[in-house]
Scaffold this active site. Structure first.
Site, PDB file in Angstrom:
ATOM      1  N   GLY A 149      46.305  33.058  30.742  1.00  0.00           N
ATOM      2  CA  GLY A 149      47.284  34.476  30.880  1.00  0.00           C
ATOM      3  C   GLY A 149      46.809  35.108  32.317  1.00  0.00           C
ATOM      4  N   LEU A 150      47.674  36.114  32.369  1.00  0.00           N
ATOM      5  CA  LEU A 150      47.832  36.528  33.898  1.00  0.00           C
ATOM      6  C   LEU A 150      46.266  37.203  34.805  1.00  0.00           C
ATOM      7  CD1 LEU A 150      50.051  39.678  33.338  1.00  0.00           C
ATOM      8  CD2 LEU A 150      50.108  37.035  34.334  1.00  0.00           C
ATOM      9  N   GLY A 193      41.659  38.770  31.421  1.00  0.00           N
ATOM     10  CA  GLY A 193      40.108  38.858  30.628  1.00  0.00           C
ATOM     11  C   GLY A 193      39.844  37.526  30.282  1.00  0.00           C
ATOM     12  N   LYS A 194      40.742  36.316  30.639  1.00  0.00           N
ATOM     13  CA  LYS A 194      40.206  35.009  29.887  1.00  0.00           C
ATOM     14  C   LYS A 194      38.506  34.139  30.542  1.00  0.00           C
ATOM     15  CE  LYS A 194      43.054  33.535  33.375  1.00  0.00           C
ATOM     16  NZ  LYS A 194      43.893  34.586  33.697  1.00  0.00           N
ATOM     17  N   SER A 215      47.779  29.067  34.278  1.00  0.00           N
ATOM     18  CA  SER A 215      48.633  27.953  33.537  1.00  0.00           C
ATOM     19  C   SER A 215      49.933  28.751  33.462  1.00  0.00           C
ATOM     20  CB  SER A 215      47.549  27.590  32.781  1.00  0.00           C
ATOM     21  OG  SER A 215      47.241  28.316  31.853  1.00  0.00           O
TER      22      SER A 215
HETATM   23  P1  ADP Z   1      40.631  36.892  34.879  1.00  0.00           P
HETATM   24  O1  ADP Z   1      39.541  35.659  34.260  1.00  0.00           O
HETATM   25  O2  ADP Z   1      42.184  36.131  33.470  1.00  0.00           O
HETATM   26  O3  ADP Z   1      41.188  36.365  35.765  1.00  0.00           O
HETATM   27  P2  ADP Z   1      38.446  37.884  33.938  1.00  0.00           P
HETATM   28  O4  ADP Z   1      37.871  38.547  33.196  1.00  0.00           O
HETATM   29  O5  ADP Z   1      37.739  37.602  35.682  1.00  0.00           O
HETATM   30  O6  ADP Z   1      40.327  37.923  34.398  1.00  0.00           O
HETATM   31  O7  ADP Z   1      38.370  40.166  34.359  1.00  0.00           O
HETATM   32  C1  ADP Z   1      39.182  40.726  33.451  1.00  0.00           C
HETATM   33  C2  ADP Z   1      38.148  42.164  33.899  1.00  0.00           C
HETATM   34  O8  ADP Z   1      39.463  43.764  33.099  1.00  0.00           O
HETATM   35  C3  ADP Z   1      37.563  42.038  33.630  1.00  0.00           C
HETATM   36  O9  ADP Z   1      36.826  43.180  35.229  1.00  0.00           O
HETATM   37  C4  ADP Z   1      37.068  43.223  32.627  1.00  0.00           C
HETATM   38  O10 ADP Z   1      35.969  43.689  31.715  1.00  0.00           O
HETATM   39  C5  ADP Z   1      38.125  43.971  31.827  1.00  0.00           C
HETATM   40  N1  ADP Z   1      38.174  43.905  30.765  1.00  0.00           N
HETATM   41  C6  ADP Z   1      38.778  45.801  30.497  1.00  0.00           C
HETATM   42  N2  ADP Z   1      38.488  45.461  29.939  1.00  0.00           N
HETATM   43  C7  ADP Z   1      39.076  43.834  28.698  1.00  0.00           C
HETATM   44  C8  ADP Z   1      38.700  43.565  27.280  1.00  0.00           C
HETATM   45  N3  ADP Z   1      39.072  43.938  25.989  1.00  0.00           N
HETATM   46  N4  ADP Z   1      38.641  42.287  27.071  1.00  0.00           N
HETATM   47  C9  ADP Z   1      38.584  41.643  28.172  1.00  0.00           C
HETATM   48  N5  ADP Z   1      38.083  42.296  29.544  1.00  0.00           N
HETATM   49  C10 ADP Z   1      38.506  43.173  29.674  1.00  0.00           C
END
Ligand code: ADP
Length: 200
Positions: free
Chosen positions: A32-33, A37-38, A106
């Site tokens: 995912g982007l 939230g990954k 990815s």
């Molecule tokens: P990635 O690893 O995809 O780059 P991150 O997990 O580091 O993304 O960051 C995602 C952000 O979005 C976090 O700050 C998280 O708290 C926030 N967020 C808000 N709502 C959600 C949700 N439903 N699921 C996952 N993350 C969420």
């Protein structure tokens, strides 16, 4: 296999290790982007599995790009090599008997297909964290989107580089429509039957 590299016949196989652990080993791949939230979801899934006594390990940009892949950029060919090496590392960890969680943007379909080939289809669970670019940019967890808009980062997925949406993921998580806890629970529900040794 290269000429003159003759495989050694090991006494112990993956099946011995999974039997000792009491669960199957496979890869849960989060795509995912950036900011979708990954990592947040993968870390909580790992915690839930750990609390059930499952042997796990997480791979992400922090422990991969700072080490084994520190020579790679974000140019398309380096991104492909990045994913290939991660898949090979994950493959060894699967052989070691672990449930591996990997959180990487990815963005290319062919690279994700290559992971499937390296670890084998049966060991690959694809989780698509489907969060819109607008929401990711609004969250801008790491400030990367701001930098990309200012032209300070090239090849930013969703802004100046493509993201190819998975066609047939095992599960799609829509973080704008459900809570983190609900997403984690859905993934755990998907994973539990795959942990059973007789389901390998
Ligand atoms: P990635 O690893 O995809 O780059 P991150 O997990 O580091 O993304 O960051 C995602 C952000 O979005 C976090 O700050 C998280 O708290 C926030 N967020 C808000 N709502 C959600 C949700 N439903 N699921 C996952 N993350 C969420």
């Amino acid at each position: 296999m290269k000429k003159h590299i003759i495989p050694h016949s090991y006494h112990l196989q993956k099946a011995d290790r999974t039997k000792l652990n009491g669960h199957n080993a496979f890869l849960i791949w989060f795509t995912g982007l950036s900011g979708s939230g990954k990592s947040t979801i993968a870390n909580l899934v790992e915690k839930a599995l750990f609390e059930k006594g499952i042997k796990t390990y997480s791979l992400d940009g922090d422990n991969i790009r700072g080490g084994i892949n520190k020579d790679l950029s974000f140019a398309p060919e380096d991104r492909t090599e990045n994913i290939r090496r991660i898949a090979e590392v994950a493959n060894l960890m699967i052989d070691a008997g672990l449930v591996v969680l990997a959180a990487f943007v990815s963005p290319y379909k062919k690279d994700r297909q290559n992971i499937r080939t390296i670890v084998k289809d049966v060991n690959f669970v694809e989780v698509y964290i489907n969060t819109s670019i607008e929401e990711c940019e609004r969250r801008d967890v790491k400030g990367l989107y701001k930098k990309a808009r200012a032209g300070e980062i090239k090849n930013m997925t969703g802004i100046s580089a493509p993201y190819e949406v998975p066609q047939n993921p095992d599960i799609i998580i829509k973080t704008e429509h459900e809570s983190i806890d609900v997403s984690v629970a859905k993934i755990i529900d998907l994973i539990i039957p795959k942990l059973e040794l007789n389901n390998e």
